[in-house]
Design a protein around this motif. Structure first.
Motif, PDB file in Angstrom:
ATOM      1  N   ARG A  92     -44.412  18.786 -38.907  1.00 24.96           N
ATOM      2  CA  ARG A  92     -43.480  18.826 -37.776  1.00 24.96           C
ATOM      3  C   ARG A  92     -42.042  18.756 -38.265  1.00 24.96           C
ATOM      4  N   VAL A  93     -41.145  19.262 -37.441  1.00 26.36           N
ATOM      5  CA  VAL A  93     -39.710  19.136 -37.700  1.00 26.36           C
ATOM      6  C   VAL A  93     -39.058  18.522 -36.470  1.00 26.36           C
ATOM      7  N   VAL A  94     -38.069  17.683 -36.694  1.00 19.60           N
ATOM      8  CA  VAL A  94     -37.294  17.079 -35.611  1.00 19.60           C
ATOM      9  C   VAL A  94     -35.917  17.717 -35.675  1.00 19.60           C
ATOM     10  N   ILE A  95     -35.625  18.555 -34.692  1.00 22.71           N
ATOM     11  CA  ILE A  95     -34.421  19.377 -34.744  1.00 22.71           C
ATOM     12  C   ILE A  95     -33.430  18.964 -33.658  1.00 22.71           C
ATOM     13  N   GLY A  96     -32.149  18.986 -33.998  1.00 23.44           N
ATOM     14  CA  GLY A  96     -31.121  18.626 -33.035  1.00 23.44           C
ATOM     15  C   GLY A  96     -29.751  18.989 -33.558  1.00 23.44           C
ATOM     16  N   ALA A  97     -28.712  18.482 -32.894  1.00 22.48           N
ATOM     17  CA  ALA A  97     -27.294  18.669 -33.232  1.00 22.48           C
ATOM     18  C   ALA A  97     -26.756  20.028 -32.797  1.00 22.48           C
ATOM     19  N   GLU A  98     -27.629  20.954 -32.397  1.00 18.83           N
ATOM     20  CA  GLU A  98     -27.208  22.274 -31.919  1.00 18.83           C
ATOM     21  C   GLU A  98     -28.080  22.670 -30.743  1.00 18.83           C
ATOM     22  N   PRO A  99     -27.513  23.373 -29.753  1.00 23.72           N
ATOM     23  CA  PRO A  99     -28.361  23.966 -28.718  1.00 23.72           C
ATOM     24  C   PRO A  99     -29.252  25.041 -29.331  1.00 23.72           C
ATOM     25  N   PHE A 100     -30.458  25.170 -28.819  1.00 17.99           N
ATOM     26  CA  PHE A 100     -31.323  26.258 -29.255  1.00 17.99           C
ATOM     27  C   PHE A 100     -32.219  26.672 -28.091  1.00 17.99           C
ATOM     28  N   THR A 101     -32.819  27.832 -28.204  1.00 17.57           N
ATOM     29  CA  THR A 101     -33.643  28.370 -27.136  1.00 17.57           C
ATOM     30  C   THR A 101     -35.117  28.249 -27.504  1.00 17.57           C
ATOM     31  N   ASP A 102     -35.988  28.435 -26.502  1.00 19.87           N
ATOM     32  CA  ASP A 102     -37.423  28.400 -26.776  1.00 19.87           C
ATOM     33  C   ASP A 102     -37.849  29.493 -27.757  1.00 19.87           C
ATOM     34  N   GLU A 116     -28.343  34.344 -26.595  1.00 15.65           N
ATOM     35  CA  GLU A 116     -29.308  34.107 -27.665  1.00 15.65           C
ATOM     36  C   GLU A 116     -30.736  34.242 -27.161  1.00 15.65           C
ATOM     37  N   GLU A 117     -31.015  33.679 -26.000  1.00 14.53           N
ATOM     38  CA  GLU A 117     -32.377  33.716 -25.468  1.00 14.53           C
ATOM     39  C   GLU A 117     -32.836  35.146 -25.218  1.00 14.53           C
ATOM     40  N   VAL A 118     -31.935  35.965 -24.698  1.00 16.02           N
ATOM     41  CA  VAL A 118     -32.276  37.366 -24.458  1.00 16.02           C
ATOM     42  C   VAL A 118     -32.578  38.072 -25.772  1.00 16.02           C
ATOM     43  N   MET A 119     -31.737  37.869 -26.765  1.00 19.63           N
ATOM     44  CA  MET A 119     -31.913  38.581 -28.032  1.00 19.63           C
ATOM     45  C   MET A 119     -33.150  38.123 -28.796  1.00 19.63           C
ATOM     46  N   ALA A 140     -28.485  50.097 -28.435  1.00 20.45           N
ATOM     47  CA  ALA A 140     -28.724  50.538 -27.062  1.00 20.45           C
ATOM     48  C   ALA A 140     -29.736  49.629 -26.375  1.00 20.45           C
ATOM     49  N   GLN A 141     -30.779  49.214 -27.111  1.00 22.61           N
ATOM     50  CA  GLN A 141     -31.782  48.312 -26.537  1.00 22.61           C
ATOM     51  C   GLN A 141     -31.145  46.979 -26.132  1.00 22.61           C
ATOM     52  N   ILE A 142     -30.299  46.434 -27.027  1.00 18.43           N
ATOM     53  CA  ILE A 142     -29.648  45.154 -26.744  1.00 18.43           C
ATOM     54  C   ILE A 142     -28.727  45.278 -25.541  1.00 18.43           C
ATOM     55  N   GLU A 143     -27.949  46.352 -25.508  1.00 20.14           N
ATOM     56  CA  GLU A 143     -27.035  46.554 -24.387  1.00 20.14           C
ATOM     57  C   GLU A 143     -27.795  46.623 -23.071  1.00 20.14           C
ATOM     58  N   ASN A 144     -28.887  47.376 -23.048  1.00 18.63           N
ATOM     59  CA  ASN A 144     -29.663  47.514 -21.809  1.00 18.63           C
ATOM     60  C   ASN A 144     -30.307  46.195 -21.406  1.00 18.63           C
TER      61      ASN A 144
END
Length: 430
Positions: free
Chosen positions: A205-215, A343-346, A388-392
């Motif tokens: 396991r890892v315990v992660i923090g100090a930065e926002p992150f997405t699922d 970030e979550e979208v990408m 183009a994929q990212i933009e759409n």
């Protein structure tokens, strides 16, 4: 099994304890911090007006600007002789925020961190590699003391020195790794370069923090390292890491240790409470700190609160993973968006690697946004096709259209070995 019985106490028990501790905290700051006494007097209140935790809305807010205006230690509520440790924020946006601890404060911190680690699945006897930075930053020593308090073994590798980190993971067969989410991914990249399969190590396991992150970023970490990843939250002004953490049983929100830290979620514009379950700015009042008590501290972090009993049995309120900061809001052509949403979208796109940067500029009277993204090493298409994929995708999900999208190859965007990753670069005032 919980670390402290208060974690499963009834709401009535928790509320009674919060009320008692709030009264004590208010009296403490009123008597010992001239700045707070002035704020109270401006509002026409005294400690006698605070009887229960519900009276907290009568109290003034504290902001990071207030801490900096009282630099270095004018908000401290004890004499210098009672201090046992000093920490500070990074100070990247001005003077650092100086925070101090008495012996009792350090005891509260150790207990909160041990409680957090236990909830996150760390057990006594485990080997825990602590890759948070040691020094003025609260992460390294906060985790260090909590690991020892829990009865686990700490490997104090600190931040950076990635080759040594990988050696320790292998040679000492670390069970747990504590570090930022961005550093987890950097470690995974470096391990691949060295031909190390992290998923074959004892690391669980890892315990992660100090930065926002997405699922999606969490899923990337879990897949790359072959681990379960739990989110921990804290901030120097309140105590450091250990304010809240996800339980390993549910991983459905972070339990706030509200016998020590009372949470509110407010509209960041009006300062008024949001509806139950609605997103707003997290505001925290410390209930047990002596050296630097915080009254209704505006964290700037955006989240929601959930008071339902968790499947793990803990009754302590849960906060959602931080979605962004109130002051990180970007307005592009009239559309409000947080970097974490981009970030979550990408990261939901399999052809995109979990690295990006946003550059903001002002052209005339308009704000513009340029987005730089790395393609995944398995991507076989062209840069133009992925752009183009990212933009759409951004248009469909967020109704946002960056002024420019640039796709670059793996490893082009700068990595961070030490400290928090920086993703947004604001050039508008340059």
């Amino acid at each position: 099994m919980v670390y402290n019985e208060i974690e499963t106490a009834s709401r009535a028990e928790v509320t009674a304890l919060q009320s008692k501790r709030l009264r004590e905290t208010v009296e403490h700051v009123y008597e010992n911090v001239p700045w707070y006494r002035e704020q109270f007097e401006e509002l026409g209140i005294t400690p006698e007006d605070i009887e229960t935790i519900d009276d907290i809305t009568k109290l003034p807010f504290t902001t990071k600007e207030d801490i900096r205006d009282n630099y270095p230690m004018d908000l401290f509520a004890v004499d210098r002789s009672e201090l046992r440790r000093i920490h500070a924020s990074s100070g990247t946006t001005g003077k650092p925020k100086i925070v101090g601890y008495t012996e009792d404060d350090l005891g509260v911190w150790r207990e909160a961190m041990a409680r957090s680690l236990k909830a996150g699945g760390v057990e006594p006897g485990m080997m825990v590699q602590n890759a948070y930075g040691y020094g003025l930053f609260t992460g390294g020593l906060g985790f260090h003391d909590g690991i020892q308090e829990l009865g686990a073994s700490v490997i104090p590798t600190g931040g950076g020195n990635t080759a040594r980190q990988l050696d320790m993971l292998q040679d000492l067969e670390s069970d747990v790794l504590c570090c930022t989410p961005s550093y987890c991914l950097y470690l995974a990249e470096e391990a691949e370069e060295r031909g190390i399969d992290l998923s074959e190590l004892p690391l669980s396991r890892v315990v992660i923090g100090a930065e926002p992150f997405t699922d999606p970023m969490r899923e990337e970490i879990e897949e790359a390292l072959g681990v379960s990843a739990v989110d921990v939250y804290g901030l120097s002004e309140v105590i450091g890491p250990g304010v809240s953490i996800e339980c390993t049983e549910a991983q459905d929100g972070l339990h706030i240790w509200e016998d020590h830290f009372y949470p509110e979620v407010l509209d960041p514009e009006t300062g008024e409470p949001v509806g139950e379950g609605e997103e707003g700015e997290l505001v925290i009042t410390s209930l047990t700190k002596q050296a630097l008590p915080m009254i209704r501290y505006r964290t700037g972090d955006m989240t929601r609160l959930n008071y339902d009993t968790c499947e793990c049995g803990r009754t302590m309120v849960r906060m959602d993973n931080i979605t962004g900061r109130a002051d990180d809001l970007i307005i592009v052509r009239g559309v409000n968006v947080y970097p974490s949403q981009i970030e979550e979208v990408m990261l939901d796109m399999e052809d995109v690697a979990p690295y990006y940067r946003i550059d903001l500029y002002r052209k005339g009277n308009l704000d513009t946004m340029e987005l730089t993204v790395e393609y995944h090493e398995d991507y076989e298409g062209t840069h133009a096709e992925l752009e183009a994929q990212i933009e759409n995708r951004l248009k469909d999900v967020l109704d946002v259209k960056p002024d420019e999208i640039e796709v670059v190859g793996p490893g082009v965007i700068e990595r961070t070995e030490v400290g928090k990753v920086k993703r947004v670069f604001d050039h508008r005032e340059e």
